[in-house]
Design an enzyme around this catalytic site. Structure first.
Site, short mmCIF file in Angstrom:
data_model
loop_
_atom_site.label_atom_id
_atom_site.label_comp_id
_atom_site.label_asym_id
_atom_site.label_seq_id
_atom_site.Cartn_x
_atom_site.Cartn_y
_atom_site.Cartn_z
N MET A 167 0.71 -0.65 -0.27
CA MET A 167 -0.35 0.17 0.02
C MET A 167 0.91 1.34 -0.24
SD MET A 167 -2.56 1.41 2.89
CE MET A 167 -2.12 0.37 4.14
N PRO A 168 0.74 1.99 -1.13
CA PRO A 168 1.83 3.02 -1.02
C PRO A 168 1.22 4.03 -0.28
CG PRO A 168 1.58 2.37 -2.71
CD PRO A 168 0.50 1.66 -2.23
#
EC number: 5.3.2.-
Length: 65
Positions: A1-2
């Site tokens: 998850m950026p």
């Protein structure tokens, strides 16, 4: 998850902030194929009197111009 964390000087319109969030989300999606729903963006706005480089605040730089 950026997780994208951006700090900018205070003073942008809500529309500019929204556009920045959109563009950063799109860039992460395009560049690393991250699902958009997994991309988190935080925009932190800092007053120009609270941000300095070389012991000179952004406010002082603007005033000197």
């Amino acid at each position: 998850m950026p997780f994208i964390d951006v700090t900018i000087g205070l003073g942008r319109s809500p529309e500019q902030i929204r556009s920045l969030i959109h563009e950063l989300t799109e860039a992460a999606h395009r560049s690393i194929d991250a699902p958009k729903e997994n991309i988190r963006v935080v925009i932190r706005e800092v007053p120009e009197t609270h941000w300095a480089a070389g012991d000179v605040t952004i406010a002082e730089r603007r005033a000197a111009r």
